[in-house]
Enzyme design. Structure first.
Site, PDB file in Angstrom:
ATOM      1  N   LYS A 134       0.805  -1.232   0.000  1.00 22.97           N
ATOM      2  CA  LYS A 134       0.000   0.000   0.000  1.00 22.97           C
ATOM      3  C   LYS A 134       0.835   1.277   0.000  1.00 22.97           C
ATOM      4  CE  LYS A 134      -2.370  -1.573   3.608  1.00 22.97           C
ATOM      5  NZ  LYS A 134      -2.352  -3.040   3.471  1.00 22.97           N
TER       6      LYS A 134
ATOM      7  N   GLU B  84      -5.498  -3.561  -6.548  1.00 22.23           N
ATOM      8  CA  GLU B  84      -6.808  -3.888  -5.990  1.00 22.23           C
ATOM      9  C   GLU B  84      -6.699  -4.413  -4.562  1.00 22.23           C
ATOM     10  OE1 GLU B  84     -10.247  -3.715  -5.456  1.00 22.23           O
ATOM     11  OE2 GLU B  84     -10.360  -4.006  -7.640  1.00 22.23           O
TER      12      GLU B  84
ATOM     13  N   VAL C 194      -6.828  -2.641  -0.710  1.00 27.10           N
ATOM     14  CA  VAL C 194      -8.024  -2.455   0.127  1.00 27.10           C
ATOM     15  C   VAL C 194      -8.924  -3.674  -0.048  1.00 27.10           C
ATOM     16  CG1 VAL C 194      -9.995  -0.990   0.665  1.00 27.10           C
ATOM     17  CG2 VAL C 194      -7.893   0.042  -0.233  1.00 27.10           C
TER      18      VAL C 194
ATOM     19  N   LEU D 239     -11.446  -8.487  -2.534  1.00 27.05           N
ATOM     20  CA  LEU D 239     -12.749  -7.887  -2.866  1.00 27.05           C
ATOM     21  C   LEU D 239     -12.611  -6.868  -3.998  1.00 27.05           C
ATOM     22  CD1 LEU D 239     -14.257  -7.257   0.693  1.00 27.05           C
ATOM     23  CD2 LEU D 239     -14.798  -9.117  -0.891  1.00 27.05           C
TER      24      LEU D 239
ATOM     25  N   GLY E 170      -2.889 -15.328  12.459  1.00 26.84           N
ATOM     26  CA  GLY E 170      -2.306 -14.698  11.272  1.00 26.84           C
ATOM     27  C   GLY E 170      -3.059 -13.490  10.758  1.00 26.84           C
TER      28      GLY E 170
ATOM     29  N   GLU F 230      -0.234  -8.005  11.935  1.00 25.10           N
ATOM     30  CA  GLU F 230       1.188  -7.907  11.671  1.00 25.10           C
ATOM     31  C   GLU F 230       1.941  -8.464  12.890  1.00 25.10           C
ATOM     32  OE1 GLU F 230       2.602  -6.924   8.889  1.00 25.10           O
ATOM     33  OE2 GLU F 230       0.714  -6.374   7.906  1.00 25.10           O
TER      34      GLU F 230
ATOM     35  N   ASP G 256      -3.184   1.560   9.134  1.00 22.94           N
ATOM     36  CA  ASP G 256      -3.458   0.785   7.930  1.00 22.94           C
ATOM     37  C   ASP G 256      -4.827   1.149   7.347  1.00 22.94           C
ATOM     38  OD1 ASP G 256      -2.609  -1.402   6.136  1.00 22.94           O
ATOM     39  OD2 ASP G 256      -4.380  -2.420   6.931  1.00 22.94           O
TER      40      ASP G 256
ATOM     41  N   LYS H 164      -5.946   2.932   3.708  1.00 17.85           N
ATOM     42  CA  LYS H 164      -6.943   2.346   2.802  1.00 17.85           C
ATOM     43  C   LYS H 164      -8.013   3.357   2.401  1.00 17.85           C
ATOM     44  CE  LYS H 164      -6.338  -2.418   4.457  1.00 17.85           C
ATOM     45  NZ  LYS H 164      -6.923  -3.550   5.191  1.00 17.85           N
TER      46      LYS H 164
ATOM     47  N   GLY I  85      -6.571 -12.426   5.021  1.00 22.53           N
ATOM     48  CA  GLY I  85      -6.199 -13.822   4.807  1.00 22.53           C
ATOM     49  C   GLY I  85      -5.292 -13.958   3.603  1.00 22.53           C
TER      50      GLY I  85
END
Length: 816
Positions: A583, A610, A613, A617, A668, A671, A682, A686, A800
């Site tokens: 990012k 893509e 963010v 999706l 997981g 960070e 973060d 976004k 994920g």
């Protein structure tokens, strides 16, 4: 009667000559044939090398001549029966002595003229053809030797003599047409001028000799036997998927050979074309190959179903010369003056292009002639240059010509667009363009360093409609990178079969090691690359990508590195597509973000992010579609952190907040330092990216970040962070209780409205779309001019490694 010509590789040694003998025997059973042969492989070059050494007073020429002698003596011993060897060994020695005498004379005089060059190089074909005749006779074949130098009459333009066709054809008709021998062997390349001086027809002149003979005797067919399966759709040394061309017209073959198709010497075509004699190119070492038929009599099917082009040829070591100036406009004779001065210097012009304003003329010539041409042009236009009517000639070196050839091009629209489009998409700059009025050929001049890439790009576009080769350079082999690489290996066969795409990982790097392979890094090599790779360097990785200059290249950043985005600009300027999970670039200073977007447009490449963010999706893609269709986004409300959503969905007061965060880390979702997620930085990045993609100018420091962590939690180590979470458990319970007493839930929300953005914890009521958001899901609610009453909602798993990797994968496919 047929004429068969065998090149230097076909007669390189005794083993090859035995293969030639088989072909001759087979053809001689059906027809009387004329066989034209070249010198043994490398002999012509060795003869020139010996003479040049002698002219420089270098006694190395003596050994070179001895090597030539030994090669021919060994050939006699291997091909001629023992009882017949003596006379032929003497024959070779006699003529080698002549060669040595010529070199001795050059050594004494220190002079090596074109006339002497023709004299000494004529021995190559003379010797090879006589030895081959001796072999054929020893095998009981009815063969005879005829000296082409006594039949081909030329002018005295030594090393590239012009043929007197009228006298030459008359001579061959007398010496061959009435000859009753089944096989007539003729040396190629050599001729004589009207004074009886030896001349040659230029390098590749043996092809020309065969064509002259075929025309003179009205042969049924001319066969050129070489070491390839025919004319190819491109140079197989550059394009591994080059294919033989089964049939081609004379004009197409002439265009290909003029622009570098080495399999056929360009002057060869004209004599047989005039007489409408078929010319067939065959492989001496692959008799099963059909070869290439060059003919007027090709059967044409429906033009719409035929291939647009027949082949791509290329020439290297090209210089562009440009003469320009206001004094050229509307002045007759400028072009004639330019070309006359080049003609006087015997400089061949390969390509010409002129601006419609007549302000400039650009020509392409061989690079070795560039300095001579520069001096000749500047001297010719000396007065105009002094009066500043014309500028001194400008020279560009280290260039190549690429030509796309095909008669069907003239009847199909969009060929130029297709050609220039695929080159532009791969960052190949075109320096000059020429298209003949016949529209059989589009020629371009490009940088020498781009030649392999350009030829492969064009070959893929016009001849390989089945599969498109894509070269991937991947930075990052962590959770997401590892999943992405595995998905590529697992899915590649599907992509080949259904999307006609072949993804090839050619570069791979993590923070420690990096490896490269133009042929592709296999799954086994990937697993061992930490052991086999060299030390990683971001700069070197970028430089390797640029230097390798592979077509359809995509750089994939699946790291969180702040260093790697610094190479984006360099790669985009080389038209290398970028797909980034990282990012940093898209959320950097607005000017840098804007610069990257501008470079992407200007260099015909793609920059997709893509997964910045919402993981996989389609959030950024949805924004882009809305904006492109003319809609305007008025507000955005979103939950953009799978980590924070997981934490607040699982924190219900039954166990400490610290344990929920620790569980998120173990699963997981966070960070290594969870504060990077919990601090909201973060999420702020976004919403910044979404606002920018929606068309708003916004900086990161303009986003209001309403933190929920006590200041002490942001200090110290990760272990100390967890201790502070335990200490402030009541603080987190109060946040939860405040929301629950009103029947609401805690959600970490990002909002953008009226040009302003903020992020922070909010109490969400049951009627909100944000309320029913579980696990690690993300949600984005768009209100636009079109979606003003009922908003547009994108919702799904937003974290994920698997879904993020699949989003990166989708961007890779979209970038192709």
């Amino acid at each position: 009667m047929k004429v068969l010509k065998f090149g230097g590789t076909s007669v390189a040694n005794s083993q090859n000559i035995l293969q030639v003998e088989k072909i001759i025997k087979k053809e001689a059973l059906k027809n009387q044939i004329v066989v034209v042969v070249s010198a043994l492989h490398d002999v012509t070059d060795n003869l020139i090398q010996a003479a040049e050494s002698a002219s420089k007073k270098d006694e190395k020429y003596i050994q070179i001549v001895k090597n030539i002698e030994e090669k021919h003596l060994n050939l006699v011993k291997e091909l001629v029966p023992v009882l017949e060897q003596s006379s032929w060994l003497s024959f070779v020695k006699k003529h080698i002595n002549d060669i040595e005498d010529i070199c001795n004379g050059i050594f004494v005089l220190g002079e090596f003229t074109d006339r002497i060059k023709d004299k000494i190089t004529s021995y190559g074909e003379f010797l090879s053809s006589n030895i081959i005749v001796s072999r054929l006779k020893s095998e009981g074949i009815d063969a005879v030797w005829i000296n082409s130098a006594e039949n081909i009459i030329t002018n005295s333009n030594f090393t590239n003599a012009k043929v007197n066709f009228e006298h030459t054809e008359s001579n061959f008709q007398k010496s061959i047409s009435k000859n009753q021998h089944q096989v007539i062997v003729v040396p190629g390349f050599i001729a004589k001028d009207e004074k009886g001086n030896p001349t040659t027809l230029g390098r590749g002149g043996s092809d020309f000799t065969a064509s002259i003979i075929a025309s003179a005797i009205n042969a049924e067919e001319l066969q050129i036997w070489t070491d390839v399966d025919g004319m190819m759709t491109s140079d197989p040394r550059l394009v591994s998927n080059a294919k033989p061309i089964a049939e081609i017209s004379y004009h197409e073959a002439m265009e290909l050979s003029h622009f570098g198709a080495k399999v056929l010497y360009p002057p060869t075509i004209l004599p047989v074309m005039v007489k409408n004699i078929d010319l067939r190119i065959k492989n001496t070492f692959n008799l099963e190959a059909i070869g290439t038929l060059i003919s007027h009599n090709l059967i044409k099917s429906d033009i719409e179903n035929e291939q647009i082009a027949v082949g791509i040829s290329n020439m290297s070591n090209i210089s562009l010369l440009t003469l320009e100036g206001n004094g050229m406009i509307g002045i007759p004779g400028i072009s004639a003056k330019l070309f006359q001065c080049l003609s006087n210097e015997k400089i061949n012009v390969i390509l010409i292009t002129q601006s419609s304003s007549e302000h400039s003329i650009t020509i392409a010539i061989n690079e070795k002639d560039a300095l001579n041409a520069e001096n000749a042009i500047n001297n010719t236009f000396e007065d105009d240059i002094r009066l500043k009517k014309v500028n001194p000639v400008n020279i560009e070196n280290s260039l190549s010509i690429v030509a796309l050839v095909g008669e069907n091009m003239k009847s199909r629209s969009g060929v130029s667009a297709k050609m220039f489009g695929c080159l532009g998409n791969n960052g190949i700059n075109i320096r000059a363009i020429a298209q003949g009025s016949s529209e059989k050929n589009i020629s371009i001049v490009i940088s020498e360093k781009d030649i392999k890439k350009a030829v492969n790009v064009l070959h893929e576009e016009f001849f390989e409609s089945e599969i498109k080769q894509v070269h991937l350079y991947i930075c990052g082999t962590g959770n997401v990178g590892e999943k992405l690489i595995q998905q590529i290996y697992d899915q590649n066969e599907y992509l080949k079969e259904n999307l006609l795409i072949n993804l090839r990982i050619v570069g791979l790097s993590n923070s420690r090691k990096m490896i490269f392979s133009d042929k592709g890094i296999s799954e086994n090599e990937y697993e061992n690359f930490i052991k086999n790779g060299e030390n990683a360097s971001v700069k070197k990785f970028a430089d390797e990508i640029i230097n390798r200059n592979l077509r359809n290249s995509v750089f994939v950043d699946v790291t969180a590195s702040s260093e790697i985005p610094n190479i984006y600009e360099k790669l985009l300027k080389k038209s290398i597509n970028i797909v980034a999970c990282n990012k940093i670039a898209a959320s950097s200073d607005f000017e840098n973000y804007k610069t990257l977007k501008t470079i992407t447009r200007n260099h015909s490449c793609k920059f997709f992010f893509e997964t910045n963010v919402g993981a996989g999706l389609p959030i950024i893609g949805t924004i882009n579609d809305l904006i492109r269709s003319g809609d305007k986004i008025t507000s955005i409300q979103a939950v953009l952190s799978g980590t924070l959503n997981f934490v607040f969905n699982n924190y219900d007061g039954s166990k400490p907040f610290s344990e929920v965060v620790l569980q998120a880390q173990k699963d997981g979702y966070t960070e290594p330092d969870p504060r990077m997620d919990l601090a909201g930085t973060d999420v702020a990045r976004k919403i910044l990216i979404l606002a920018r993609e929606a068309g708003y100018s916004l900086e990161f420091n303009e986003i209001e970040n309403i933190g929920f962590l006590p200041k002490e939690c942001m200090q110290g180590s990760v272990e100390e962070f967890y201790q502070s979470l335990i200490k402030y458990e009541n603080h987190f319970k109060n946040l939860l209780n405040e929301a629950q007493k009103d029947g609401k839930r805690l959600k970490y929300v990002a909002e953008f409205k009226d040009g302003k953005a903020k992020v922070g914890l909010q109490h969400i009521a049951p009627e909100s779309d944000l309320y029913h958001l579980y696990g690690k899901d993300n949600i984005v609610i768009f209100k636009t001019l079109r979606y003003s009453e009922q908003p547009l909602v994108v919702k799904g798993a937003g974290a994920g490694s698997e879904v993020t990797a699949s989003g990166v994968f989708a961007d890779i496919v979209r970038s192709i």
